[in-house]
Design a protein around this motif. Structure first.
Motif, PDB file in Angstrom:
ATOM      1  N   ARG A   1       0.680  -1.332   0.056  1.00 24.42           N
ATOM      2  CA  ARG A   1      -0.004  -0.021   0.068  1.00 24.42           C
ATOM      3  C   ARG A   1       0.681   1.147  -0.026  1.00 24.42           C
ATOM      4  NH1 ARG A   1      -5.468  -0.304   1.055  1.00 24.42           N
ATOM      5  NH2 ARG A   1      -5.504   2.159   0.922  1.00 24.42           N
ATOM      6  N   TYR A   2       0.914   1.753  -1.105  1.00 26.62           N
ATOM      7  CA  TYR A   2       2.151   2.925  -1.424  1.00 26.62           C
ATOM      8  C   TYR A   2       1.577   4.182  -0.697  1.00 26.62           C
ATOM      9  CZ  TYR A   2       4.248   6.790  -4.181  1.00 26.62           C
ATOM     10  OH  TYR A   2       5.035   7.638  -4.491  1.00 26.62           O
ATOM     11  N   ASP A   3       0.194   4.150  -0.335  1.00 31.32           N
ATOM     12  CA  ASP A   3      -0.580   5.235   0.393  1.00 31.32           C
ATOM     13  C   ASP A   3      -0.151   5.361   1.936  1.00 31.32           C
ATOM     14  OD1 ASP A   3      -2.231   3.299   0.406  1.00 31.32           O
ATOM     15  OD2 ASP A   3      -3.971   4.127   0.521  1.00 31.32           O
ATOM     16  N   TRP A   4      -0.265   3.900   2.460  1.00 32.15           N
ATOM     17  CA  TRP A   4       0.108   3.826   3.894  1.00 32.15           C
ATOM     18  C   TRP A   4       1.493   3.987   4.112  1.00 32.15           C
ATOM     19  CZ3 TRP A   4      -2.719  -1.466   5.025  1.00 32.15           C
ATOM     20  CH2 TRP A   4      -4.238  -1.244   4.810  1.00 32.15           C
ATOM     21  N   PHE A   5       2.342   3.603   2.914  1.00 35.36           N
ATOM     22  CA  PHE A   5       3.697   3.712   3.173  1.00 35.36           C
ATOM     23  C   PHE A   5       4.229   5.113   3.294  1.00 35.36           C
ATOM     24  CE2 PHE A   5       6.027  -0.784   2.929  1.00 35.36           C
ATOM     25  CZ  PHE A   5       4.892  -1.240   3.209  1.00 35.36           C
TER      26      PHE A   5
ATOM     27  N   GLU B   1      -8.341 -18.202  -4.237  1.00 38.04           N
ATOM     28  CA  GLU B   1      -9.258 -17.594  -3.168  1.00 38.04           C
ATOM     29  C   GLU B   1      -8.507 -16.394  -2.750  1.00 38.04           C
ATOM     30  OE1 GLU B   1     -11.719 -21.479  -2.049  1.00 38.04           O
ATOM     31  OE2 GLU B   1      -9.756 -21.120  -1.056  1.00 38.04           O
ATOM     32  N   ALA B   2      -7.033 -16.635  -2.426  1.00 40.76           N
ATOM     33  CA  ALA B   2      -6.406 -15.491  -1.549  1.00 40.76           C
ATOM     34  C   ALA B   2      -5.997 -14.444  -2.639  1.00 40.76           C
ATOM     35  CB  ALA B   2      -5.211 -16.294  -1.143  1.00 40.76           C
ATOM     36  N   GLY B   3      -5.708 -14.622  -3.875  1.00 40.36           N
ATOM     37  CA  GLY B   3      -5.393 -13.568  -4.891  1.00 40.36           C
ATOM     38  C   GLY B   3      -6.221 -12.146  -4.799  1.00 40.36           C
ATOM     39  N   PRO B   4      -7.532 -12.116  -4.777  1.00 40.47           N
ATOM     40  CA  PRO B   4      -8.304 -10.851  -4.730  1.00 40.47           C
ATOM     41  C   PRO B   4      -8.007 -10.166  -3.266  1.00 40.47           C
ATOM     42  CG  PRO B   4      -9.724 -12.769  -5.557  1.00 40.47           C
ATOM     43  CD  PRO B   4      -8.460 -13.373  -4.884  1.00 40.47           C
ATOM     44  N   ILE B   5      -7.756 -10.775  -2.169  1.00 38.24           N
ATOM     45  CA  ILE B   5      -7.944 -10.321  -0.938  1.00 38.24           C
ATOM     46  C   ILE B   5      -7.338  -8.985  -0.889  1.00 38.24           C
ATOM     47  CG2 ILE B   5      -7.530 -10.425   1.598  1.00 38.24           C
ATOM     48  CD1 ILE B   5      -9.867 -12.434   0.227  1.00 38.24           C
ATOM     49  N   PRO B   6      -6.050  -8.682  -1.175  1.00 37.81           N
ATOM     50  CA  PRO B   6      -5.308  -7.576  -0.789  1.00 37.81           C
ATOM     51  C   PRO B   6      -6.172  -6.345  -1.404  1.00 37.81           C
ATOM     52  CG  PRO B   6      -3.710  -8.964  -1.595  1.00 37.81           C
ATOM     53  CD  PRO B   6      -5.015  -9.582  -1.908  1.00 37.81           C
ATOM     54  N   ALA B   7      -6.997  -6.610  -2.579  1.00 38.61           N
ATOM     55  CA  ALA B   7      -7.678  -5.524  -3.473  1.00 38.61           C
ATOM     56  C   ALA B   7      -8.797  -4.959  -2.434  1.00 38.61           C
ATOM     57  CB  ALA B   7      -8.264  -5.994  -4.591  1.00 38.61           C
ATOM     58  N   GLN B   8      -9.231  -5.824  -1.340  1.00 37.39           N
ATOM     59  CA  GLN B   8     -10.421  -5.477  -0.616  1.00 37.39           C
ATOM     60  C   GLN B   8     -10.187  -4.415   0.306  1.00 37.39           C
ATOM     61  OE1 GLN B   8     -11.946  -9.257   1.206  1.00 37.39           O
ATOM     62  NE2 GLN B   8     -12.286 -10.044  -0.709  1.00 37.39           N
ATOM     63  N   GLY B   9      -8.663  -4.145   0.403  1.00 35.37           N
ATOM     64  CA  GLY B   9      -8.327  -2.783   1.124  1.00 35.37           C
ATOM     65  C   GLY B   9      -7.679  -2.824   2.646  1.00 35.37           C
ATOM     66  N   ASN B  10      -7.487  -4.067   3.189  1.00 35.40           N
ATOM     67  CA  ASN B  10      -7.007  -4.379   4.366  1.00 35.40           C
ATOM     68  C   ASN B  10      -5.738  -4.962   4.715  1.00 35.40           C
ATOM     69  OD1 ASN B  10     -10.280  -4.304   4.781  1.00 35.40           O
ATOM     70  ND2 ASN B  10      -9.652  -3.531   6.615  1.00 35.40           N
ATOM     71  N   VAL B  11      -5.075  -5.116   3.696  1.00 35.82           N
ATOM     72  CA  VAL B  11      -3.713  -5.798   3.856  1.00 35.82           C
ATOM     73  C   VAL B  11      -2.739  -4.805   3.576  1.00 35.82           C
ATOM     74  CG1 VAL B  11      -2.376  -7.630   2.432  1.00 35.82           C
ATOM     75  CG2 VAL B  11      -4.650  -7.972   3.095  1.00 35.82           C
TER      76      VAL B  11
ATOM     77  N   ASN C   1      -7.712   5.242  -6.503  1.00 35.19           N
ATOM     78  CA  ASN C   1      -7.840   6.377  -6.237  1.00 35.19           C
ATOM     79  C   ASN C   1      -9.093   6.997  -7.117  1.00 35.19           C
ATOM     80  OD1 ASN C   1      -6.047   7.296  -4.394  1.00 35.19           O
ATOM     81  ND2 ASN C   1      -4.442   6.729  -5.953  1.00 35.19           N
ATOM     82  N   GLU C   2      -9.910   8.061  -6.810  1.00 34.56           N
ATOM     83  CA  GLU C   2     -10.866   8.453  -7.912  1.00 34.56           C
ATOM     84  C   GLU C   2     -10.311   8.666  -9.178  1.00 34.56           C
ATOM     85  OE1 GLU C   2     -13.009  11.638  -5.948  1.00 34.56           O
ATOM     86  OE2 GLU C   2     -13.584  10.541  -4.394  1.00 34.56           O
ATOM     87  N   ASP C   3      -9.219   9.292  -9.287  1.00 32.93           N
ATOM     88  CA  ASP C   3      -8.534   9.388 -10.866  1.00 32.93           C
ATOM     89  C   ASP C   3      -8.360   8.336 -11.639  1.00 32.93           C
ATOM     90  OD1 ASP C   3      -6.230   8.669  -9.477  1.00 32.93           O
ATOM     91  OD2 ASP C   3      -5.132  10.510  -9.873  1.00 32.93           O
ATOM     92  N   GLY C   4      -8.516   7.093 -10.909  1.00 35.08           N
ATOM     93  CA  GLY C   4      -8.011   5.791 -11.706  1.00 35.08           C
ATOM     94  C   GLY C   4      -6.669   5.442 -11.426  1.00 35.08           C
ATOM     95  N   THR C   5      -5.809   6.044 -10.725  1.00 35.65           N
ATOM     96  CA  THR C   5      -4.623   5.343 -10.174  1.00 35.65           C
ATOM     97  C   THR C   5      -4.646   4.721  -8.960  1.00 35.65           C
ATOM     98  OG1 THR C   5      -4.123   7.401  -8.860  1.00 35.65           O
ATOM     99  CG2 THR C   5      -3.504   7.435 -11.073  1.00 35.65           C
ATOM    100  N   PRO C   6      -3.781   3.672  -8.987  1.00 40.97           N
ATOM    101  CA  PRO C   6      -3.797   2.866  -7.579  1.00 40.97           C
ATOM    102  C   PRO C   6      -3.350   3.201  -6.446  1.00 40.97           C
ATOM    103  CG  PRO C   6      -2.076   2.059  -9.107  1.00 40.97           C
ATOM    104  CD  PRO C   6      -2.842   3.336  -9.876  1.00 40.97           C
ATOM    105  N   LYS C   7      -3.825   3.037  -5.331  1.00 42.30           N
ATOM    106  CA  LYS C   7      -3.228   3.279  -4.189  1.00 42.30           C
ATOM    107  C   LYS C   7      -2.093   2.534  -3.719  1.00 42.30           C
ATOM    108  CE  LYS C   7      -7.594   5.081  -2.068  1.00 42.30           C
ATOM    109  NZ  LYS C   7      -8.711   4.850  -1.134  1.00 42.30           N
TER     110      LYS C   7
ATOM    111  N   PRO D   1       1.033   4.678 -15.501  1.00 40.39           N
ATOM    112  CA  PRO D   1       0.885   5.442 -14.203  1.00 40.39           C
ATOM    113  C   PRO D   1      -0.405   4.715 -13.564  1.00 40.39           C
ATOM    114  CG  PRO D   1       1.396   7.039 -15.821  1.00 40.39           C
ATOM    115  CD  PRO D   1       1.110   5.949 -16.483  1.00 40.39           C
ATOM    116  N   ARG D   2      -1.234   3.867 -14.188  1.00 42.97           N
ATOM    117  CA  ARG D   2      -2.405   3.377 -13.761  1.00 42.97           C
ATOM    118  C   ARG D   2      -2.096   1.934 -13.492  1.00 42.97           C
ATOM    119  NH1 ARG D   2      -7.132   6.574 -14.812  1.00 42.97           N
ATOM    120  NH2 ARG D   2      -6.646   8.532 -15.999  1.00 42.97           N
ATOM    121  N   LEU D   3      -1.071   1.344 -13.508  1.00 44.62           N
ATOM    122  CA  LEU D   3      -0.625  -0.261 -13.332  1.00 44.62           C
ATOM    123  C   LEU D   3       0.173  -0.491 -12.247  1.00 44.62           C
ATOM    124  CD1 LEU D   3      -0.741  -1.254 -17.108  1.00 44.62           C
ATOM    125  CD2 LEU D   3      -2.751  -1.396 -15.402  1.00 44.62           C
TER     126      LEU D   3
END
Length: 573
Positions: free
Chosen positions: A192-196, A336-346, A369-375, A454-456
């Motif tokens: 999580r780039y935003d958390w770091f 099953e584990a693959g999508p978990i980080p995208a849920q926002g708590n890892v 993010n709202e502008d289509g870039t990843p957190k 920038p969006r990947l």
């Protein structure tokens, strides 16, 4: 899985093929280029039409033939099956059915065809992990000779094999190309780039651990970061629910084996230096001699599957799964584990497959993010304490087209046309746009992906970087992938469940691997390329030799080290 492409019915309707005889048709090719490709190609429209004209002309002898091919189920292959297969049928008059099944089922079908000689499928997309199997058994057509011989008239003049980034993975020690990549993805570090970059998080981490929060270079830093974020209250950043510092999976399932052979042990530093795989000891712990013949898996025969570095690798994975991951993770499979980080708590995941990128950049996800870039961002995975410069540091999947010797020549020729269609320069940029599983240098370097980068989250930067070569699939040390791969999840599963210690589980694993190697040696089915097991000797004898296996380190907790993500990206550029 949400797909970002139209259905096969839609594409066929667009080509006007419903209820009409299937014949090679350049008008259908132009309709396909108009409706599906447009300018999302590295080729000009004239160059696209020239490639399509080749397929129309080359398909002449195969009009009305029905062929079947098979692959595992990921977004890239869904696009091939649901969009490209019906388009190819419309353009060439060759009716292709592209089946999608589980990865383990693909290997089982291929193994059955090898053993029975019955032509189950006319072509397979199977992982290049089987290169050691294909090279030794010689039951697949080597494409080098095929393209110069029986496949010459149906080989696309603009195929440009040198443009493929993964052919070193699909080439045998004899220098022959045995498989042609159609998708690739790596396992990288996700965080999580935003958390770091949050000032309070950075200050609190520095105060607790004495160094800067950043991309971990080694496992010691990864562990500190996992501890720091697990249970941390991030409600001030809009994060609801419990936060975890690690994500993984641990169910006793075939995918648990991939978790370790793909290539957790190399990340720990178990094998030898070498590209694309360690020599003489690889990331499976299998040792080979100067003739590429496997000589052992256990330390007693010079292997490393039960070495101290391997025990360290499994021990750390279990410890982090238990301490820093969502409780449900221990009962999850890869899918099953693959999508978990995208849920926002890892906060981070060391072993994250880039095949999940497309599903992790969808709008409205908590990690976007709202502008289509990843957190979030992806970066090179940290390495363990046994790792040395020059060793591989992770896995890269290379799902690759494979033609069996047991497939009749005309059917193999028709299937080869389809295989080339879905990897052609006309199609590859659009296919990569959908699945984000790059196979061509020209696609990676395209202006299109410069704009999308920038969006990947670092995917494009990674694939353009010189670091890319340190990620590779299973290599040629593994003489029979189907037989050996199943041993991993069964034995590692015993360690994950606590039924055995990591050392006990790995002792059993290497012994099981050597039973298979011994049977292959006695049977002589691989001729001069098959196993020749070393005599057993003391562990100290092998530890005193150069390279792997390595003796246990007195201290397996090295000084933690991190690097700022933005500096890392600049170093690649």
């Amino acid at each position: 899985m949400t797909l970002s492409f139209r259905s096969s019915t839609a594409i066929v309707l667009a080509l006007g093929m419903i209820g009409t005889p299937v014949l090679a048709d350049m008008d259908a090719a132009k309709a396909f280029l108009d409706s599906e490709i447009g300018d999302v190609s590295v080729l000009s429209r004239a160059e696209q039409e020239a490639e399509m004209q080749f397929f129309v002309d080359a398909a002449g002898p195969y009009q009305g033939m029905e062929i079947k091919v098979v692959s595992e189920t990921i977004a890239t292959h869904e696009y091939e099956s649901q969009v490209l297969a019906p388009a190819f049928t419309a353009i060439t008059g060759i009716k292709v059915t592209h089946d999608l099944i589980g990865e383990g089922d693909v290997v089982e079908k291929l193994q059955t065809q090898m053993q029975s000689g019955e032509n189950i499928y006319d072509a397979y997309i199977n992982d290049s992990d089987l290169i050691g199997t294909h090279w030794r058994y010689q039951q697949v057509r080597n494409l080098t000779d095929w393209m110069a011989g029986e496949g010459k008239d149906v080989t696309l003049p603009t195929l440009d094999v040198d443009d493929f980034i993964g052919t070193s993975f699909t080439t045998g020690p004899d220098g022959k190309l045995y498989q042609l990549p159609t998708q690739q993805f790596a396992n990288l570090y996700w965080f999580r780039y935003d958390w770091f970059n949050d000032e309070q998080n950075k200050a609190d981490f520095k105060a607790k651990y004495g160094y800067d929060l950043g991309v971990p270079v080694n496992w010691s830093a990864y562990e500190d970061i996992a501890e720091f974020f697990t249970g941390r209250d991030l409600s001030r950043m809009g994060v609801e629910g419990e936060v975890f510092g690690n994500m993984d999976y641990g169910k006793k399932d075939p995918s648990l084996g991939w978790r370790y052979t793909d290539a957790w042990m190399s990340m720990a530093g178990m094998g030898d230096v070498g590209e694309p795989n360690g020599l003489p000891v690889d990331e499976w712990g299998i040792r080979v001699n100067e003739n590429s013949q496997p000589t052992g898996s256990c330390v007693a025969r010079g292997g490393a599957t039960n070495s101290p570095a391997a025990v360290y690798a499994v021990t750390k994975a279990i410890e982090w799964l238990d301490k820093y991951s969502p409780p449900a993770a221990a009962g999850m499979t890869f899918g099953e584990a693959g999508p978990i980080p995208a849920q926002g708590n890892v906060a981070q995941q060391m072993f994250w497959y880039t095949a999940f990128t497309a599903a992790t950049v969808l709008p409205d996800l908590p990690v976007m993010n709202e502008d289509g870039t990843p957190k979030w961002r992806m970066a090179p995975s940290p390495h363990g304490v046994y790792w040395k410069e020059g060793q591989k540091i992770g896995y890269q999947d290379a799902g690759s087209w494979t033609l069996m010797q047991s497939t009749p020549v005309d059917r193999a020729q028709a299937a080869w046309l389809y295989a080339q269609f879905v990897v052609s320069k006309t199609v590859d940029l659009k296919k990569s746009d959908v699945g984000l599983t790059f196979i061509r240098e020209s696609t990676i370097d395209s202006e299109h992906f410069t704009e999308r980068a920038p969006r990947l989250g670092g995917l494009v930067e990674f694939y353009r970087s010189p670091a890319r070569v340190q990620w590779s699939p299973t290599g040629t040390n593994v003489p029979d992938y189907p037989k050996l791969a199943q041993l991993w999840w069964q034995n590692i599963g015993d360690a994950m469940s606590g039924a055995k210690t990591p050392q006990e589980a790995l002792d059993a694993l290497c012994a099981d691997q050597e039973k298979v190697l011994s049977r292959l040696e006695r049977a002589g089915v691989q001729g001069d390329l098959g196993p020749v097991l070393n005599d057993e000797m003391s562990a100290d004898h092998w530890f005193s030799q150069p390279g792997a296996p390595y003796a246990k380190l007195a201290n397996e907790d090295e000084e933690p080290k991190t690097v700022p993500y933005d500096e890392l990206i600049k170093s690649w550029q």
